[in-house]
Design a protein around this motif. Structure first.
Motif, PDB file in Angstrom:
ATOM      1  N   SER A 266       0.809  -1.215   0.000  1.00 51.30           N
ATOM      2  CA  SER A 266       0.000   0.000   0.000  1.00 51.30           C
ATOM      3  C   SER A 266       0.845   1.268   0.000  1.00 51.30           C
ATOM      4  N   CYS A 267       2.150   1.154   0.223  1.00 54.99           N
ATOM      5  CA  CYS A 267       2.996   2.346   0.276  1.00 54.99           C
ATOM      6  C   CYS A 267       3.237   2.945  -1.099  1.00 54.99           C
ATOM      7  N   GLY A 268       3.030   2.159  -2.136  1.00 58.57           N
ATOM      8  CA  GLY A 268       3.283   2.708  -3.460  1.00 58.57           C
ATOM      9  C   GLY A 268       2.411   1.990  -4.447  1.00 58.57           C
ATOM     10  N   ASP A 269       2.834   2.020  -5.687  1.00 54.88           N
ATOM     11  CA  ASP A 269       2.116   1.308  -6.723  1.00 54.88           C
ATOM     12  C   ASP A 269       3.006   0.118  -7.095  1.00 54.88           C
ATOM     13  N   PRO A 270       2.446  -1.093  -7.119  1.00 49.11           N
ATOM     14  CA  PRO A 270       3.277  -2.271  -7.402  1.00 49.11           C
ATOM     15  C   PRO A 270       4.057  -2.141  -8.715  1.00 49.11           C
TER      16      PRO A 270
ATOM     17  N   ILE B  66       4.486   1.095 -20.423  1.00 48.41           N
ATOM     18  CA  ILE B  66       3.557   2.204 -20.203  1.00 48.41           C
ATOM     19  C   ILE B  66       3.778   2.928 -18.877  1.00 48.41           C
ATOM     20  N   ARG B  67       4.691   2.414 -18.052  1.00 46.91           N
ATOM     21  CA  ARG B  67       4.928   3.100 -16.778  1.00 46.91           C
ATOM     22  C   ARG B  67       5.801   4.331 -16.968  1.00 46.91           C
ATOM     23  N   TYR B  68       6.622   4.276 -18.024  1.00 50.54           N
ATOM     24  CA  TYR B  68       7.553   5.374 -18.294  1.00 50.54           C
ATOM     25  C   TYR B  68       7.225   5.916 -19.672  1.00 50.54           C
ATOM     26  N   GLN B  69       7.061   7.209 -19.786  1.00 51.32           N
ATOM     27  CA  GLN B  69       6.503   7.732 -21.024  1.00 51.32           C
ATOM     28  C   GLN B  69       7.451   8.533 -21.889  1.00 51.32           C
ATOM     29  N   ARG B  70       8.535   8.991 -21.327  1.00 52.29           N
ATOM     30  CA  ARG B  70       9.360   9.816 -22.197  1.00 52.29           C
ATOM     31  C   ARG B  70      10.796   9.832 -21.694  1.00 52.29           C
ATOM     32  N   PHE B  71      11.666  10.068 -22.623  1.00 47.77           N
ATOM     33  CA  PHE B  71      13.059  10.284 -22.330  1.00 47.77           C
ATOM     34  C   PHE B  71      13.286  11.764 -22.165  1.00 47.77           C
ATOM     35  N   LEU B  72      14.145  12.145 -21.263  1.00 47.72           N
ATOM     36  CA  LEU B  72      14.617  13.525 -21.268  1.00 47.72           C
ATOM     37  C   LEU B  72      15.763  13.579 -22.264  1.00 47.72           C
ATOM     38  N   PRO B  73      16.243  14.785 -22.608  1.00 49.27           N
ATOM     39  CA  PRO B  73      17.254  14.859 -23.664  1.00 49.27           C
ATOM     40  C   PRO B  73      18.321  13.782 -23.495  1.00 49.27           C
ATOM     41  N   HIS B  74      18.515  13.016 -24.513  1.00 49.89           N
ATOM     42  CA  HIS B  74      19.407  11.869 -24.389  1.00 49.89           C
ATOM     43  C   HIS B  74      19.994  11.518 -25.751  1.00 49.89           C
ATOM     44  N   VAL B  75      20.960  10.648 -25.683  1.00 50.32           N
ATOM     45  CA  VAL B  75      21.593  10.162 -26.900  1.00 50.32           C
ATOM     46  C   VAL B  75      21.595   8.653 -26.801  1.00 50.32           C
TER      47      VAL B  75
ATOM     48  N   ASP C  42      -2.418   4.814 -16.328  1.00 51.81           N
ATOM     49  CA  ASP C  42      -3.835   4.473 -16.184  1.00 51.81           C
ATOM     50  C   ASP C  42      -4.617   4.852 -17.434  1.00 51.81           C
ATOM     51  N   CYS C  43      -4.218   5.947 -18.044  1.00 51.91           N
ATOM     52  CA  CYS C  43      -4.850   6.410 -19.278  1.00 51.91           C
ATOM     53  C   CYS C  43      -4.695   5.350 -20.374  1.00 51.91           C
ATOM     54  N   VAL C  44      -3.453   4.852 -20.520  1.00 54.80           N
ATOM     55  CA  VAL C  44      -3.191   3.842 -21.550  1.00 54.80           C
ATOM     56  C   VAL C  44      -3.911   2.534 -21.215  1.00 54.80           C
ATOM     57  N   LEU C  45      -3.939   2.197 -19.927  1.00 59.36           N
ATOM     58  CA  LEU C  45      -4.637   0.973 -19.505  1.00 59.36           C
ATOM     59  C   LEU C  45      -6.118   1.030 -19.829  1.00 59.36           C
ATOM     60  N   SER C  46      -6.670   2.243 -19.819  1.00 56.69           N
ATOM     61  CA  SER C  46      -8.100   2.373 -20.098  1.00 56.69           C
ATOM     62  C   SER C  46      -8.367   2.471 -21.600  1.00 56.69           C
ATOM     63  N   GLY C  47      -7.319   2.210 -22.402  1.00 54.67           N
ATOM     64  CA  GLY C  47      -7.503   2.134 -23.842  1.00 54.67           C
ATOM     65  C   GLY C  47      -7.381   3.466 -24.555  1.00 54.67           C
ATOM     66  N   ARG C  48      -6.977   4.490 -23.828  1.00 52.41           N
ATOM     67  CA  ARG C  48      -6.808   5.783 -24.472  1.00 52.41           C
ATOM     68  C   ARG C  48      -5.336   6.035 -24.728  1.00 52.41           C
ATOM     69  N   LYS C  49      -5.065   7.172 -25.314  1.00 50.00           N
ATOM     70  CA  LYS C  49      -3.694   7.494 -25.683  1.00 50.00           C
ATOM     71  C   LYS C  49      -3.194   8.625 -24.801  1.00 50.00           C
TER      72      LYS C  49
ATOM     73  N   PRO D 246       5.659  19.206 -15.987  1.00 53.46           N
ATOM     74  CA  PRO D 246       5.222  17.991 -16.674  1.00 53.46           C
ATOM     75  C   PRO D 246       3.733  18.054 -16.922  1.00 53.46           C
ATOM     76  N   HIS D 247       3.357  17.802 -18.115  1.00 50.61           N
ATOM     77  CA  HIS D 247       1.954  17.932 -18.446  1.00 50.61           C
ATOM     78  C   HIS D 247       1.562  16.805 -19.390  1.00 50.61           C
ATOM     79  N   TYR D 248       0.989  15.758 -18.809  1.00 51.28           N
ATOM     80  CA  TYR D 248       0.545  14.636 -19.613  1.00 51.28           C
ATOM     81  C   TYR D 248      -0.923  14.849 -19.940  1.00 51.28           C
ATOM     82  N   ARG D 249      -1.299  14.429 -21.100  1.00 45.36           N
ATOM     83  CA  ARG D 249      -2.677  14.599 -21.529  1.00 45.36           C
ATOM     84  C   ARG D 249      -3.236  13.260 -21.969  1.00 45.36           C
ATOM     85  N   CYS D 250      -4.402  12.941 -21.453  1.00 44.81           N
ATOM     86  CA  CYS D 250      -5.040  11.684 -21.824  1.00 44.81           C
ATOM     87  C   CYS D 250      -6.056  11.985 -22.922  1.00 44.81           C
ATOM     88  N   HIS D 251      -5.821  11.422 -24.087  1.00 43.04           N
ATOM     89  CA  HIS D 251      -6.703  11.716 -25.212  1.00 43.04           C
ATOM     90  C   HIS D 251      -7.793  10.676 -25.331  1.00 43.04           C
TER      91      HIS D 251
END
Ligand SMILES: *[C@@H]1O[C@H](CO)[C@@H](O)[C@H](O)[C@H]1NC(C)=O
Ligand SMILES: *[C@@H]1O[C@H](CO)[C@@H](O)[C@H](O)[C@H]1NC(C)=O
Ligand SMILES: *[C@@H]1O[C@H](CO)[C@@H](O)[C@H](O)[C@H]1NC(C)=O
Ligand SMILES: *[C@@H]1O[C@H](CO)[C@@H](O)[C@H](O)[C@H]1NC(C)=O
Ligand SMILES: *[C@@H]1O[C@H](CO)[C@@H](O)[C@H](O)[C@H]1NC(C)=O
Length: 272
Positions: free
Chosen positions: A59-63, A122-131, A218-225, A235-240
């Motif tokens: 319960s302390c976090g998300d599995p 789906i737990r991690y959504q983006r890279f910060l500037p990287h090579v 959770d957005c992706v799990l619910s079938g959205r993008k 940080p601004h994620y948008r669930c479409h």
């Protein structure tokens, strides 16, 4: 034999110290998390939701965001690799990782691949500037500015190259076998190319950063993008909502029905 009964005078003292203890514990339990959820592992001083250490209650976090603690080092297993967690930023929702095989600067291949697809994780959504760095094993030296020979792993007939910025490795598929890729933080990417593997090795030791978002997962799990608004400094994620052409057809039918029904109601002939 001693009298183990507390004397009446010690009971109020005990209760008041218990009260003070509870007050202190409550004050320490920041962020509305129970005090037992505040836990540290090496350099990670306060692991908080959604991250939890395997030793903590579920319960302390998300599995999905479970870290292990090995020899006082926080570890994230991700894809087929294993990474030390250098830091977690809860404000900009990023995590800095370094491959366990590369963290101490020794000559090694990375433990796993990290590419720009993030394994579709789906737990991690983006890279910060990287090579992206690919390691390739070639039967002969490749004379290209982006291919840096890795002397400590190369022999006469198998030459390991670290390829900077994931450049055209597939052109060399006849003479090279492949590839394991990893990423590194390089804010100076366009400014300066590493001159040798030594430079790359130092950069690899610094690791890379990923963005995480529970809402996005959770957005992706619910079938959205889920998308990320890069123009926003925070940080601004948008669930479409998925585009559904039937929605438009149904809307058109409803509007049409309303028009027809109201037309019938309002029409004087309707009384017949
Ligand atoms: C560095 O890490 C590698 C891979 O984990 C390990 O095999 C090696 O012994 C380490 N070297 C030092 C000097 O700690
Ligand atoms: C590179 O390829 C050669 C020949 O296939 C192989 O003997 C060698 O072990 C490979 N090196 C690495 C580091 O995988
Ligand atoms: C590598 O390429 C450069 C220019 O592309 C050339 O001047 C040089 O001679 C080449 N070196 C080898 C060993 O082929
Ligand atoms: C690699 O090449 C060098 C120079 O050509 C030679 O002296 C050495 O014996 C070779 N090593 C192996 C393992 O073939
Ligand atoms: C980027 O380049 C600048 C100037 O060349 C240097 O001062 C800075 O330390 C570099 N940053 C990194 C992360 O390498």
């Amino acid at each position: 034999m001693e009298n183990k009964e507390p004397s009446p005078s010690t009971i109020p003292l005990f209760l008041s110290s218990l009260f003070v203890f509870l007050l202190i514990t409550k004050a320490q339990a920041r962020d509305d998390q129970p005090y037992y959820c505040h836990s540290s592992c090496g350099n990670l001083e306060d692991t908080r939701y959604p991250f939890r250490l395997r030793s903590q209650p579920l319960s302390c976090g998300d599995p999905d965001y479970t870290l292990t603690c090995e020899n006082q080092k926080p570890i994230l297993e991700f894809g087929d690799g294993k990474y030390y967690v250098k830091s977690i930023n809860y404000k900009d929702q990023t995590i800095q990782l370094v491959d366990v095989n590369l963290a101490n600067g020794s000559c090694n291949l990375p433990s796993g691949t990290v590419d720009s697809e993030i394994h579709g994780d789906i737990r991690y959504q983006r890279f910060l500037p990287h090579v992206e760095i690919s390691f390739v094993n070639c039967s002969k030296p490749i004379n290209e500015s982006t291919f840096k020979r890795v002397p400590c792993m190369s022999g006469n007939r198998s030459i390991i190259h670290a390829v900077y910025s994931g450049a055209s490795v597939y052109e060399y598929q006849h003479s090279c076998s492949f590839p394991i890729s990893t990423s590194l933080i390089d804010d100076n990417y366009s400014a300066k190319q590493p001159s040798s593997y030594e430079d790359i090795r130092k950069l690899l030791q610094n690791g890379f950063k990923l963005g995480w978002s529970v809402e996005c997962r959770d957005c992706v799990l619910s079938g959205r993008k889920c998308g990320f608004d890069y123009n926003d400094p925070k940080p601004h994620y948008r669930c479409h909502k998925p585009y559904n052409e039937y929605d438009d057809v149904i809307k058109a039918y409803i509007i049409l029905s309303i028009i027809i029904v109201s037309g019938m109601v309002l029409s004087p002939d309707y009384t017949d």
